[in-house]
Design a protein around this motif. Structure first.
Motif, PDB file in Angstrom:
ATOM      1  N   GLN A   1      61.358  50.814  24.253  1.00 25.93           N
ATOM      2  CA  GLN A   1      61.563  49.517  23.868  1.00 25.93           C
ATOM      3  C   GLN A   1      61.944  49.708  22.107  1.00 25.93           C
ATOM      4  O   GLN A   1      62.575  48.805  21.663  1.00 25.93           O
ATOM      5  N   TYR A   2      61.139  50.503  21.487  1.00 25.36           N
ATOM      6  CA  TYR A   2      61.346  50.690  20.032  1.00 25.36           C
ATOM      7  C   TYR A   2      62.341  51.802  19.573  1.00 25.36           C
ATOM      8  O   TYR A   2      63.149  51.621  18.583  1.00 25.36           O
ATOM      9  N   ALA A   3      62.735  52.978  20.362  1.00 21.94           N
ATOM     10  CA  ALA A   3      63.620  53.810  19.778  1.00 21.94           C
ATOM     11  C   ALA A   3      64.874  53.918  20.663  1.00 21.94           C
ATOM     12  O   ALA A   3      65.932  54.442  20.253  1.00 21.94           O
ATOM     13  N   GLY A   4      64.867  52.827  21.870  1.00 20.73           N
ATOM     14  CA  GLY A   4      66.074  52.906  22.708  1.00 20.73           C
ATOM     15  C   GLY A   4      66.062  54.387  23.586  1.00 20.73           C
ATOM     16  O   GLY A   4      66.292  54.306  25.002  1.00 20.73           O
ATOM     17  N   LYS A   5      66.120  55.598  23.042  1.00 24.74           N
ATOM     18  CA  LYS A   5      65.902  56.711  24.027  1.00 24.74           C
ATOM     19  C   LYS A   5      65.212  57.728  23.317  1.00 24.74           C
ATOM     20  O   LYS A   5      64.787  57.743  22.175  1.00 24.74           O
ATOM     21  N   GLY A   6      64.799  58.692  24.129  1.00 27.74           N
ATOM     22  CA  GLY A   6      63.697  59.797  23.746  1.00 27.74           C
ATOM     23  C   GLY A   6      63.576  60.534  24.963  1.00 27.74           C
ATOM     24  O   GLY A   6      64.290  60.683  25.949  1.00 27.74           O
ATOM     25  N   ARG A   7      62.474  61.492  24.757  1.00 28.18           N
ATOM     26  CA  ARG A   7      62.143  62.198  25.905  1.00 28.18           C
ATOM     27  C   ARG A   7      60.582  62.369  26.168  1.00 28.18           C
ATOM     28  O   ARG A   7      59.948  62.420  25.199  1.00 28.18           O
ATOM     29  N   ILE A   8      60.288  62.606  27.466  1.00 24.70           N
ATOM     30  CA  ILE A   8      58.692  62.744  27.613  1.00 24.70           C
ATOM     31  C   ILE A   8      58.501  64.404  28.379  1.00 24.70           C
ATOM     32  O   ILE A   8      59.577  64.746  29.163  1.00 24.70           O
ATOM     33  N   THR A   9      57.952  64.988  27.637  1.00 25.28           N
ATOM     34  CA  THR A   9      57.585  66.312  28.078  1.00 25.28           C
ATOM     35  C   THR A   9      56.206  66.402  28.741  1.00 25.28           C
ATOM     36  O   THR A   9      55.195  66.115  28.043  1.00 25.28           O
ATOM     37  N   LEU A  10      56.363  66.934  30.064  1.00 21.98           N
ATOM     38  CA  LEU A  10      54.993  67.173  30.780  1.00 21.98           C
ATOM     39  C   LEU A  10      54.653  68.667  30.726  1.00 21.98           C
ATOM     40  O   LEU A  10      55.508  69.412  31.243  1.00 21.98           O
ATOM     41  N   LYS A  11      53.614  69.171  30.486  1.00 24.03           N
ATOM     42  CA  LYS A  11      53.194  70.425  30.540  1.00 24.03           C
ATOM     43  C   LYS A  11      51.852  70.764  31.154  1.00 24.03           C
ATOM     44  O   LYS A  11      50.974  70.265  30.780  1.00 24.03           O
ATOM     45  N   VAL A  12      51.771  71.741  32.081  1.00 19.47           N
ATOM     46  CA  VAL A  12      50.354  71.979  32.711  1.00 19.47           C
ATOM     47  C   VAL A  12      49.873  73.004  31.786  1.00 19.47           C
ATOM     48  O   VAL A  12      50.402  74.102  31.414  1.00 19.47           O
ATOM     49  N   LEU A  13      48.396  72.617  31.586  1.00 15.00           N
ATOM     50  CA  LEU A  13      47.596  73.444  30.687  1.00 15.00           C
ATOM     51  C   LEU A  13      46.583  74.257  31.605  1.00 15.00           C
ATOM     52  O   LEU A  13      45.912  73.893  32.358  1.00 15.00           O
ATOM     53  N   GLY A  14      46.685  75.663  31.293  1.00 15.77           N
ATOM     54  CA  GLY A  14      45.855  76.424  32.094  1.00 15.77           C
ATOM     55  C   GLY A  14      44.607  76.715  31.612  1.00 15.77           C
ATOM     56  O   GLY A  14      44.092  75.695  30.820  1.00 15.77           O
ATOM     57  N   ALA A  15      44.050  77.868  31.705  1.00 17.13           N
ATOM     58  CA  ALA A  15      42.802  78.313  31.255  1.00 17.13           C
ATOM     59  C   ALA A  15      42.869  78.218  29.733  1.00 17.13           C
ATOM     60  O   ALA A  15      43.909  78.527  29.401  1.00 17.13           O
ATOM     61  N   PRO A  16      41.678  78.044  28.953  1.00 10.80           N
ATOM     62  CA  PRO A  16      40.607  78.042  29.687  1.00 10.80           C
ATOM     63  C   PRO A  16      40.091  76.367  30.040  1.00 10.80           C
ATOM     64  O   PRO A  16      39.102  76.426  30.845  1.00 10.80           O
ATOM     65  N   ARG A  17      40.954  75.647  29.686  1.00  6.87           N
ATOM     66  CA  ARG A  17      40.580  74.233  30.044  1.00  6.87           C
ATOM     67  C   ARG A  17      41.756  73.480  30.883  1.00  6.87           C
ATOM     68  O   ARG A  17      42.768  73.012  30.221  1.00  6.87           O
ATOM     69  N   PRO A  18      41.936  73.587  32.117  1.00 10.35           N
ATOM     70  CA  PRO A  18      42.949  73.259  32.806  1.00 10.35           C
ATOM     71  C   PRO A  18      43.176  71.452  32.537  1.00 10.35           C
ATOM     72  O   PRO A  18      42.358  70.694  32.632  1.00 10.35           O
ATOM     73  N   GLY A  19      44.430  71.160  32.447  1.00 11.71           N
ATOM     74  CA  GLY A  19      44.751  69.925  32.293  1.00 11.71           C
ATOM     75  C   GLY A  19      46.167  69.620  32.328  1.00 11.71           C
ATOM     76  O   GLY A  19      47.106  70.452  32.466  1.00 11.71           O
ATOM     77  N   ILE A  20      46.516  68.527  31.701  1.00 11.13           N
ATOM     78  CA  ILE A  20      47.972  68.082  31.449  1.00 11.13           C
ATOM     79  C   ILE A  20      48.124  67.786  29.991  1.00 11.13           C
ATOM     80  O   ILE A  20      47.181  67.088  29.241  1.00 11.13           O
ATOM     81  N   GLU A  21      49.206  68.245  29.411  1.00  9.02           N
ATOM     82  CA  GLU A  21      49.793  67.614  28.179  1.00  9.02           C
ATOM     83  C   GLU A  21      50.950  66.959  28.277  1.00  9.02           C
ATOM     84  O   GLU A  21      51.959  67.325  28.999  1.00  9.02           O
ATOM     85  N   ILE A  22      51.138  65.975  27.505  1.00  5.00           N
ATOM     86  CA  ILE A  22      52.267  65.051  27.553  1.00  5.00           C
ATOM     87  C   ILE A  22      52.551  64.683  26.092  1.00  5.00           C
ATOM     88  O   ILE A  22      51.718  64.307  25.277  1.00  5.00           O
ATOM     89  N   VAL A  23      53.956  64.996  26.050  1.00  5.18           N
ATOM     90  CA  VAL A  23      54.654  64.902  24.596  1.00  5.18           C
ATOM     91  C   VAL A  23      55.644  63.913  24.368  1.00  5.18           C
ATOM     92  O   VAL A  23      56.722  64.073  25.464  1.00  5.18           O
ATOM     93  N   ALA A  24      55.633  62.931  23.758  1.00  6.79           N
ATOM     94  CA  ALA A  24      56.653  61.818  23.804  1.00  6.79           C
ATOM     95  C   ALA A  24      57.609  62.086  22.314  1.00  6.79           C
ATOM     96  O   ALA A  24      56.653  62.075  21.356  1.00  6.79           O
TER      97      ALA A  24
END
Lengths: 143, 433
Positions: free
Chosen positions: A63-86
């Protein structure tokens, strides 16, 4: 990890980068994020929260920039999860503190998505300035 | 006396600068709080320099919001730094403010709490009495708490707005999919109707059909054909209803068409049809009940056979009776035998074949419409020369009241008439709806 060829755009060591160029990419980013969360064993409600936050960031880019990218990253130990960078190189936000304080009122609803995304996630970081684009990092942990 | 003397100047000063305190207590954003805090401590309390750090979220470091004076302070304080950890452990001990301030070369480091969470630190350089530190801490905590609560509320509202938009989107998607499926089902319905076909006009009998699938398509099936003065009627009911049952009727129909003209009697027709289906489809998916009737239109000689099906209703000389019914279900296993029921239909007598839909309809009380009520409704409609299928339907619906129909329903009505009295053929299609 198999996320199905439909979503994966480029994968390298559990990092998936999804370009956001068109409206359909929002759905794609969302679906990919949800797939990762499912694979990581997120509770269903948290899968939905992550997917919602991703689509908010992707929608902002569209909506505001027109284009860009989303990066998804799996986080491992010590605290598993997901990281999202826009990331986008759009107009940027002049007063990030004001937008995040919730006192900023805009006709376009600008800032609402960021506020909501912050509420839905465990970690939130916003770096933006006029002419410098907008860079948001979100994290959600499995537990 | 000394205590009062100490207290008085502080109270006087606080009263004098009530306006500054009020401005602080009414500040909404963290920035405004910082601005009013600095104005207050500098103007009212005469401190030389001051700085406010705040962290409104537990996962964020303490950021320098505003500062005044010559203090040399970093832009943010790490949550895990020894200073913040020690400050976090000092709750309720205002005397520690001096000791903690000295770590940064200021006179006092005054913590602000929201419950047990440290949300702000005010550094001041200049002489302050402990009572004033207490007042200041109170105002700062109140203002920061209000701002944190307001921010959380804004976040919640943002999440709600997002969820609402998502729900609207999902609803639209579901509606679109629903419309697509409905359009598909309507095509399937048209196809099923086409397969069942219109009821043929035959000399010597008036034939009508009522076909009421529960959904757009159903598991009931009928076929009516006249060949060399013999009227052959077939009614079947596949287990279940809806799309799956409808697909079953397609198989039954195609197998029926193969044996239809070769079988000599209804019983042998059912036997041949059963063999064909039980051998070809060995799963229990193809179970159905059926009734077949042959009526000699010249003589009125009538023969019926039943396969796990409800009885038929025959009306002779104006009196209705249920006949036949039962027999083995079709499709279970091959080489089954079906009994033949024989009767005679005079001119103006009627034979009514139906599936269980109307007869087995239940009222909310659980009571079934049943054979007796069905027989009475058929008899009355037959005597009145009314549409028997429609009459059975409305009697059954009136009986169940508000209860929802739970099965497909079909009625094939045959009334023997003398060919001379028969109305000329019209182009009106069968009453199959």
């Amino acid at each position: 990890m198999n996320l199905g060829g439909r979503h994966a755009v480029s994968t390298l060591n559990d990092i998936i980068e999804i370009p956001i160029d068109a409206e359909g990419d929002i759905v794609r980013a969302r679906g990919t994020g949800r797939d990762i969360c499912r694979t990581l064993g997120f509770a269903e409600i948290n899968q939905v929260k992550v997917a919602t936050a991703i689509s908010e960031l992707a929608r902002n880019i569209h909506q505001y920039a027109g284009k860009g990218r989303i990066t998804l990253k799996v986080l491992g130990a010590p605290r598993p999860g997901i990281e999202i960078v826009a990331n986008d190189e759009g107009p940027g936000i002049s007063d990030t503190k004001l937008v995040l304080s919730g006192t900023y009122r805009s006709r376009t609803g600008m800032g609402k998505g960021l506020l909501g995304a912050r509420r839905l996630m465990d970690y939130f970081e916003l770096v933006s300035a006029p002419g410098k684009g907008t860079h948001v990092t979100l994290r959600k942990f499995v537990r | 006396m000394a205590a009062i003397a100490n207290f008085e100047p502080a109270a006087t000063r606080l009263a004098r600068f009530a306006a500054l305190r009020r401005a602080l207590s009414q500040a909404e954003s963290v920035d405004a709080i910082a601005e009013h805090t600095l104005a207050f401590v500098q103007t009212a309390l005469g401190v030389r320099s001051a700085a406010l750090y705040a962290s409104t979220r537990e996962d964020e470091d303490f950021a320098l919001i505003a500062s005044a004076g010559d203090a040399d302070l970093p832009p943010s304080l790490d949550r895990t730094s020894p200073f913040i950890v020690e400050l976090g452990a000092s709750k309720g001990d205002l005397s520690k403010t001096r000791e903690l301030g000295s770590m940064w070369g200021v006179d006092r480091a005054i913590p602000a709490w929201q419950g047990d969470n440290l949300v702000g630190v005010l550094f001041v350089t200049g002489e302050l009495e402990l009572e004033i530190v207490d007042e200041l801490q109170f105002e700062l905590e109140r203002a920061l708490t209000v701002s944190i609560v307001a921010m959380l509320r804004e976040e919640e509202l943002a999440v709600l707005a997002i969820q609402e938009r998502e729900l609207v989107g999902l609803l639209r998607e579901v509606q679109e999919r629903d419309a697509l499926m409905r359009a598909d089902l309507e095509k399937a319905r048209d196809f099923q109707r086409q397969m069942l076909g219109a009821v043929p006009r035959v000399a010597g009998a008036e034939v009508a059909v009522t076909f009421e699938p529960l959904e757009l398509v159903g598991g009931d099936l009928y076929a009516v054909a006249a060949l060399d003065g013999l009227l052959r009627v077939f009614v079947a009911d596949a287990t279940g209803h809806g799309v799956r049952a409808c697909l079953t009727t397609m198989f039954i129909k195609s197998e029926y068409e193969i044996v239809r003209s070769s079988a000599a009697a209804p019983s042998s027709l059912l036997a041949q049809l059963n063999d064909a289906i039980a051998k070809k489809y060995q799963s229990a998916e193809m179970l159905f009940s059926a009734v077949c009737a042959d009526i000699d239109l010249a003589t009125g000689a009538t023969r019926l056979a039943f396969a796990g099906h409800p009885p038929a209703c025959v009306v002779r000389a104006g009196a209705a009776a249920m006949i036949g019914g039962g027999g083995p279900l079709m499709g279970l296993r091959p080489r089954m035998r079906f009994e033949l029921v024989e009767l005679h239909l005079d001119t103006d007598d009627g034979l009514y074949l139906f599936t269980d839909g109307f007869v087995e309809a239940r009222a909310t009380s659980g009571e079934q419409f049943g054979d007796d009520r069905a027989r009475d409704a058929i008899e009355a409609a037959h005597r009145a020369h009314a549409d028997v299928g429609a009459a059975l339907k409305s009697a059954s619906e009136a009986f169940v009241g508000g209860a929802k129909a739970s099965d497909d329903a079909t009625v094939v009505s045959v009334r023997r008439v003398s060919p001379e009295e028969q109305a000329p053929p019209s182009l009106a299609p069968a009453s199959a709806r």
